[in-house]
Design a protein around this motif. Structure first.
Motif, PDB file in Angstrom:
ATOM      1  N   TYR A 101      41.002   3.668  64.100  1.00 46.08           N
ATOM      2  CA  TYR A 101      40.278   2.463  63.286  1.00 46.08           C
ATOM      3  C   TYR A 101      40.774   1.070  63.632  1.00 46.08           C
ATOM      4  O   TYR A 101      42.274   0.967  63.751  1.00 46.08           O
ATOM      5  CB  TYR A 101      40.315   2.727  61.864  1.00 46.08           C
ATOM      6  CG  TYR A 101      39.692   4.151  61.388  1.00 46.08           C
ATOM      7  CD1 TYR A 101      38.190   4.393  61.546  1.00 46.08           C
ATOM      8  CD2 TYR A 101      40.419   5.157  60.702  1.00 46.08           C
ATOM      9  CE1 TYR A 101      37.687   5.245  61.073  1.00 46.08           C
ATOM     10  CE2 TYR A 101      39.801   6.181  60.325  1.00 46.08           C
ATOM     11  CZ  TYR A 101      38.367   6.361  60.412  1.00 46.08           C
ATOM     12  OH  TYR A 101      38.003   7.565  60.101  1.00 46.08           O
ATOM     13  N   GLU A 102      40.121   0.060  63.745  1.00 43.67           N
ATOM     14  CA  GLU A 102      40.683  -1.258  64.134  1.00 43.67           C
ATOM     15  C   GLU A 102      41.594  -1.709  63.033  1.00 43.67           C
ATOM     16  O   GLU A 102      42.808  -2.334  63.263  1.00 43.67           O
ATOM     17  CB  GLU A 102      39.381  -2.336  64.152  1.00 43.67           C
ATOM     18  CG  GLU A 102      39.983  -3.603  64.620  1.00 43.67           C
ATOM     19  CD  GLU A 102      38.875  -4.691  64.631  1.00 43.67           C
ATOM     20  OE1 GLU A 102      39.031  -5.781  64.676  1.00 43.67           O
ATOM     21  OE2 GLU A 102      37.568  -4.156  64.121  1.00 43.67           O
TER      22      GLU A 102
ATOM     23  N   PHE B  58      41.574  -3.980  54.607  1.00 41.66           N
ATOM     24  CA  PHE B  58      42.459  -2.862  54.485  1.00 41.66           C
ATOM     25  C   PHE B  58      43.940  -3.476  54.218  1.00 41.66           C
ATOM     26  O   PHE B  58      44.769  -2.871  53.440  1.00 41.66           O
ATOM     27  CB  PHE B  58      42.499  -2.303  55.876  1.00 41.66           C
ATOM     28  CG  PHE B  58      43.556  -1.161  55.483  1.00 41.66           C
ATOM     29  CD1 PHE B  58      42.840   0.165  55.047  1.00 41.66           C
ATOM     30  CD2 PHE B  58      44.759  -1.123  55.901  1.00 41.66           C
ATOM     31  CE1 PHE B  58      43.815   1.362  54.814  1.00 41.66           C
ATOM     32  CE2 PHE B  58      45.739   0.036  55.999  1.00 41.66           C
ATOM     33  CZ  PHE B  58      44.959   1.170  55.377  1.00 41.66           C
ATOM     34  N   ALA B  59      44.207  -4.660  54.981  1.00 40.22           N
ATOM     35  CA  ALA B  59      45.429  -5.373  54.477  1.00 40.22           C
ATOM     36  C   ALA B  59      45.735  -5.720  53.082  1.00 40.22           C
ATOM     37  O   ALA B  59      46.969  -5.585  52.623  1.00 40.22           O
ATOM     38  CB  ALA B  59      45.627  -6.837  55.193  1.00 40.22           C
ATOM     39  N   GLN B  60      44.876  -5.949  52.444  1.00 38.99           N
ATOM     40  CA  GLN B  60      45.064  -6.231  50.864  1.00 38.99           C
ATOM     41  C   GLN B  60      45.442  -4.982  50.042  1.00 38.99           C
ATOM     42  O   GLN B  60      46.089  -5.252  49.310  1.00 38.99           O
ATOM     43  CB  GLN B  60      43.722  -6.894  50.094  1.00 38.99           C
ATOM     44  CG  GLN B  60      43.413  -8.153  50.546  1.00 38.99           C
ATOM     45  CD  GLN B  60      44.564  -9.342  49.997  1.00 38.99           C
ATOM     46  OE1 GLN B  60      45.030  -8.993  48.853  1.00 38.99           O
ATOM     47  NE2 GLN B  60      44.815 -10.145  50.943  1.00 38.99           N
ATOM     48  N   TYR B  61      45.114  -3.824  50.465  1.00 36.14           N
ATOM     49  CA  TYR B  61      45.583  -2.759  49.824  1.00 36.14           C
ATOM     50  C   TYR B  61      46.900  -2.703  49.866  1.00 36.14           C
ATOM     51  O   TYR B  61      47.792  -2.154  49.083  1.00 36.14           O
ATOM     52  CB  TYR B  61      44.974  -1.600  50.507  1.00 36.14           C
ATOM     53  CG  TYR B  61      43.453  -1.265  50.365  1.00 36.14           C
ATOM     54  CD1 TYR B  61      42.657  -1.721  49.383  1.00 36.14           C
ATOM     55  CD2 TYR B  61      42.784  -0.712  51.366  1.00 36.14           C
ATOM     56  CE1 TYR B  61      41.119  -1.495  49.204  1.00 36.14           C
ATOM     57  CE2 TYR B  61      41.444  -0.088  51.383  1.00 36.14           C
ATOM     58  CZ  TYR B  61      40.625  -0.723  50.136  1.00 36.14           C
ATOM     59  OH  TYR B  61      39.580  -0.415  50.335  1.00 36.14           O
ATOM     60  N   LEU B  62      47.573  -2.780  51.014  1.00 29.79           N
ATOM     61  CA  LEU B  62      49.006  -2.555  51.332  1.00 29.79           C
ATOM     62  C   LEU B  62      49.732  -3.624  50.892  1.00 29.79           C
ATOM     63  O   LEU B  62      50.995  -3.577  50.342  1.00 29.79           O
ATOM     64  CB  LEU B  62      49.375  -2.313  52.956  1.00 29.79           C
ATOM     65  CG  LEU B  62      48.581  -1.157  53.623  1.00 29.79           C
ATOM     66  CD1 LEU B  62      49.090  -1.045  54.950  1.00 29.79           C
ATOM     67  CD2 LEU B  62      48.798   0.045  52.916  1.00 29.79           C
TER      68      LEU B  62
ATOM     69  N   LEU C  15      52.559   6.008  44.816  1.00 30.14           N
ATOM     70  CA  LEU C  15      52.059   5.870  46.250  1.00 30.14           C
ATOM     71  C   LEU C  15      50.605   5.362  46.174  1.00 30.14           C
ATOM     72  O   LEU C  15      49.885   6.016  45.393  1.00 30.14           O
ATOM     73  CB  LEU C  15      51.929   7.394  46.629  1.00 30.14           C
ATOM     74  CG  LEU C  15      51.528   7.569  48.172  1.00 30.14           C
ATOM     75  CD1 LEU C  15      52.626   6.892  49.129  1.00 30.14           C
ATOM     76  CD2 LEU C  15      51.192   9.047  48.382  1.00 30.14           C
ATOM     77  N   THR C  16      50.398   4.383  46.820  1.00 31.78           N
ATOM     78  CA  THR C  16      49.163   3.662  47.262  1.00 31.78           C
ATOM     79  C   THR C  16      48.443   4.250  48.547  1.00 31.78           C
ATOM     80  O   THR C  16      48.777   3.894  49.444  1.00 31.78           O
ATOM     81  CB  THR C  16      49.090   2.245  47.237  1.00 31.78           C
ATOM     82  OG1 THR C  16      49.282   1.902  45.818  1.00 31.78           O
ATOM     83  CG2 THR C  16      47.653   1.583  47.216  1.00 31.78           C
ATOM     84  N   ASN C  17      47.723   5.281  48.687  1.00 29.24           N
ATOM     85  CA  ASN C  17      46.954   6.107  49.715  1.00 29.24           C
ATOM     86  C   ASN C  17      45.717   5.199  50.140  1.00 29.24           C
ATOM     87  O   ASN C  17      44.912   5.209  49.264  1.00 29.24           O
ATOM     88  CB  ASN C  17      46.558   7.154  49.437  1.00 29.24           C
ATOM     89  CG  ASN C  17      46.534   8.219  50.732  1.00 29.24           C
ATOM     90  OD1 ASN C  17      47.206   7.698  51.672  1.00 29.24           O
ATOM     91  ND2 ASN C  17      45.858   9.218  50.568  1.00 29.24           N
ATOM     92  N   SER C  18      45.941   4.280  50.991  1.00 36.09           N
ATOM     93  CA  SER C  18      44.865   3.449  51.424  1.00 36.09           C
ATOM     94  C   SER C  18      43.978   3.681  52.397  1.00 36.09           C
ATOM     95  O   SER C  18      44.267   4.325  53.450  1.00 36.09           O
ATOM     96  CB  SER C  18      45.618   1.966  52.048  1.00 36.09           C
ATOM     97  OG  SER C  18      46.303   1.596  50.944  1.00 36.09           O
ATOM     98  N   VAL C  19      42.586   3.702  51.942  1.00 36.16           N
ATOM     99  CA  VAL C  19      41.397   4.472  53.180  1.00 36.16           C
ATOM    100  C   VAL C  19      41.145   3.473  54.085  1.00 36.16           C
ATOM    101  O   VAL C  19      40.587   2.723  53.980  1.00 36.16           O
ATOM    102  CB  VAL C  19      40.363   5.012  52.262  1.00 36.16           C
ATOM    103  CG1 VAL C  19      39.329   5.580  52.935  1.00 36.16           C
ATOM    104  CG2 VAL C  19      40.733   5.787  51.088  1.00 36.16           C
ATOM    105  N   ALA C  20      41.240   4.170  55.454  1.00 31.11           N
ATOM    106  CA  ALA C  20      41.250   3.299  56.656  1.00 31.11           C
ATOM    107  C   ALA C  20      39.596   3.170  56.837  1.00 31.11           C
ATOM    108  O   ALA C  20      39.336   2.765  58.078  1.00 31.11           O
ATOM    109  CB  ALA C  20      41.983   3.882  57.619  1.00 31.11           C
TER     110      ALA C  20
ATOM    111  N   MET D 143      33.289   7.472  60.013  1.00 29.94           N
ATOM    112  CA  MET D 143      33.484   6.875  61.258  1.00 29.94           C
ATOM    113  C   MET D 143      33.478   5.504  61.297  1.00 29.94           C
ATOM    114  O   MET D 143      34.156   4.920  62.451  1.00 29.94           O
ATOM    115  CB  MET D 143      32.336   7.562  62.296  1.00 29.94           C
ATOM    116  CG  MET D 143      31.860   9.147  62.236  1.00 29.94           C
ATOM    117  SD  MET D 143      33.387   9.988  62.744  1.00 29.94           S
ATOM    118  CE  MET D 143      33.317   9.712  64.513  1.00 29.94           C
ATOM    119  N   ALA D 144      33.177   4.632  60.499  1.00 27.56           N
ATOM    120  CA  ALA D 144      33.419   3.165  60.452  1.00 27.56           C
ATOM    121  C   ALA D 144      34.531   2.808  59.770  1.00 27.56           C
ATOM    122  O   ALA D 144      34.984   3.281  58.650  1.00 27.56           O
ATOM    123  CB  ALA D 144      32.139   2.647  59.542  1.00 27.56           C
ATOM    124  N   GLY D 145      35.495   2.117  60.507  1.00 30.52           N
ATOM    125  CA  GLY D 145      36.780   1.740  59.914  1.00 30.52           C
ATOM    126  C   GLY D 145      36.646   0.484  59.138  1.00 30.52           C
ATOM    127  O   GLY D 145      35.728  -0.268  59.237  1.00 30.52           O
TER     128      GLY D 145
END
Length: 647
Positions: free
Chosen positions: A322-323, A295-299, A274-279, A287-289
């Motif tokens: 978050y954006e 982020f797309a690279q994580y998934l 499981l890769t839990n990716s921090v947004a 508070m900053a996305g």
């Protein structure tokens, strides 16, 4: 057991709740998860704060549960999710307790070498050696299991907290439980105070063994109480956990997610990851996305290597939209819509790159340089942690690459020699398999080490020149070993003697020496290459393609598979097998930039030669088209963020 839900692909969404979120609208969150493409909700359940009405005196009920008519967030969530076909997993955090309980049970708490506890924002860190983890944790799990049909558990920050939330180093725990356990583990040795103390590596192994034992006990306990509820944690858990995150002040390694997923799947291909990716950017900046392309690279990296994607936010989607969640949902739904492609997806590369043991300093640059070289030259590879070398069948691979590993564990060298005798190939760089003057690996074509240049000054101005060439010259960066070749060794890339490098008027005098920079030889049915210097570090730190091409030439001579393609080096090629057949992921790395991921540039059209010449057609999942195969080659459409080919 067969038929367990987590043996199928799944998609998680984590709401890491603040105490003030206890009154959240359960149905609203579930609406969001369904639209997002997730089928599993990781919900904060117990530990530091209990989001249900616990009766255990050593847990703290969340006071904001009073906002709910039921007074029970967990109960409401589990019931509502069950109606929607969404699984709920419990996030537990046993790493800290409040002041009252710390005063009542000092034996549970972390204590530094000076005898002081570790207190942060009013909470006291707990030690995994003590009874809070060893005993009370199981009472919490039992209370939750007795009340709710939860679908699994994740234990956050289950570790010896050497570093606090502010990244302040707090040292090694000296509580009574640690003192007793360590005395039994390492008789006669004193607990080190910190990472600069003698014996710290022994303590790291001790800490790892304590956590592995605890993880195994938790897993066994859950399997007995509720077999369908997995544990998400370390290597001994039902599901291996990796958190993909960013951090202010930490140099970005663009391949961190791929590396960690590959390391887990190469070790135990059948165990889910499981890769839990921090947004968000970092815990202090929650508070900053995160940048959407980052982020797309994580998934993308996670699913290409066979992991299940998970998105992790603080609070609720309403409070923190978050954006990057837009692209996160897009990729999560892609994984959902191609369930069969990702079912039983396991690595299928023919080359294995060994990741140095975390206790060995200095080898990371060598590993990362070789990682980049293989990736850019389209030699598909899997990653395996060094400590797992004796735990897998090396026969799955044609070539094993050892990046400056230093001394090998006693059982590893014979295993590699047997692998080589049976037809495998070993490529060793730097100090891999070298202890003092002895060469541990019999397959390597050198009798002994005669000398070592391993300081910056000792290799400064040292060059290697290809045999018979005046122009093919590379600098040595990091380390160079002078070795005595074996009689069967084919020698190449001889050293040039060091000479003055300043002032310019004195910069002459390099003479060719007998010292080889590359040795090759057959061994049994296999072959071996020895590069007795840190060529990977040279590539990582200097960036000369000459370093890259040198090592790739040796890996290919050893028998590694290189994919023939018109794609540029900015496309990573990942090979896998799944229930749907052969799977090739093409990851567009053109957005890899300094300390960030930018929007990747579209690449192609291009072509790729398939490993199976009998394939007639390939399905490109992102493009949504079927591609004919002519003479073993497929014409590729434009690759944007990534493409997934199935045949």
């Amino acid at each position: 057991m067969s038929g367990l839900w987590w043996q199928e692909p799944f998609r998680m969404f984590q709401t890491n709740l603040r105490e003030t979120d206890a009154g959240l609208d359960v149905e609203e969150v579930l609406d969001y998860l369904v639209e997002f493409g997730a089928d599993t909700w990781l919900l904060s359940v117990g530990g530091i704060l209990s989001n249900y009405p616990t009766d255990l005196d050593f847990q703290t009920r969340n006071p904001y549960l009073a906002q709910r008519a039921s007074g029970d967030l967990v109960g409401d969530a589990v019931k509502a999710a069950g109606r929607r076909g969404i699984r709920v997993m419990g996030r537990m955090d046993f790493s800290k307790i409040d002041h009252r309980r710390a005063e009542q049970h000092p034996d549970w708490c972390f204590v530094d070498a000076a005898g002081d506890p570790q207190v942060y924002n009013g909470l006291t860190s707990v030690c995994p050696s003590g009874d809070y983890y060893q005993v009370k944790l199981f009472e919490v799990l039992d209370e939750v299991l007795d009340r709710y049909p939860v679908d699994g558990f994740f234990c956050n920050w289950m570790s010896f907290n050497e570093v606090d939330y502010s990244r302040v180093y707090r040292g090694v725990c000296h509580c009574l439980a640690c003192t007793r356990r360590y005395a039994a583990y390492a008789p006669g040795e004193t607990l080190p105070e910190g990472k600069d103390s003698p014996g710290y590596e022994t303590w790291q192994r001790f800490a790892r063994d304590v956590l592995a034992d605890l993880t195994g006990r938790i897993r066994d306990h859950l399997a007995e109480r509720r077999p369908e509820a997995p544990l998400v944690l370390g290597d001994r858990a039902d599901i291996v956990f990796h958190e993909a995150n960013n951090a202010v002040g930490r140099p970005l390694w663009h391949h961190r997610t791929s590396e960690h997923v590959s390391a887990a799947k190469s070790y135990r291909p059948e165990v889910p990851v499981l890769t839990n990716s921090v947004a968000f950017v970092d815990m202090p900046y929650r508070m900053a996305g995160e940048e959407p392309h980052h982020f797309a690279q994580y998934l993308v990296q996670a699913i290409a290597r066979g992991a299940n994607p998970s998105t992790y936010i603080m609070g609720t989607p309403r409070d923190n939209p978050y954006e990057c969640l837009a692209v996160a949902g897009e990729l999560t739904r892609f994984h959902r819509d191609h369930h069969d492609v990702y079912r039983e997806l396991v690595p299928a590369a023919g080359t294995l790159l060994v990741r140095p043991d975390q206790f060995k300093s200095g080898a990371t640059a060598e590993f990362q340089g070789l990682y980049l070289a293989l990736l850019q030259r389209h030699v598909p590879f899997d990653v395996l942690p060094e400590e797992r070398l004796g735990a897998i069948d090396l026969g799955r691979y044609g070539v094993v690459v050892l990046p400056d590993l230093g001394p090998l564990a006693p059982e590893i060298a014979p295993a590699l020699d047997r692998y080589c005798v049976a037809g495998g190939a070993v490529v060793a760089t730097g100090n891999s398999g070298v202890v003092a003057e002895k060469i541990q690996l019999q397959c390597l074509p050198a009798r002994r080490r005669l000398a070592s240049h391993d300081t910056e000054e000792s290799v400064r101005s040292l060059h290697l020149r290809d045999n018979g060439s005046d122009s093919d010259v590379v600098p040595v960066v990091g380390r160079f070993n002078v070795v005595e070749p074996s009689p069967t060794a084919e020698i190449g890339w001889r050293a040039l003697s060091r000479a003055p490098y300043g002032p310019p008027e004195k910069c002459h005098g390099h003479l060719e020496l007998e010292h080889p920079g590359r040795l090759r030889a057959p061994y049994g049915q296999g072959r071996a290459v020895m590069l007795p210097w840190t060529v990977g570090r040279g590539y990582r730190e200097v960036g000369l393609t000459a370093h890259r091409e040198l090592v790739i030439a040796e890996v290919l001579w050893a028998g590694a598979q290189q994919v023939a393609t018109g794609l540029p080096e900015q496309v990573e090629i990942v090979l896998g097998r799944s229930a749907a057949g052969r799977v090739i992921h093409l990851l567009n790395r053109s957005g890899d930039a300094d300390q960030r991921f930018a929007e990747p540039l579209p690449i192609g059209p291009s072509w790729l030669e398939l490993p199976d010449p009998d394939v007639a057609e390939v399905q490109a999942l992102r493009a949504g088209v079927r591609l004919p195969v002519v003479d073993g080659r497929v014409k590729l459409p434009v690759t944007e963020r990534f493409e997934a080919l199935v045949f």
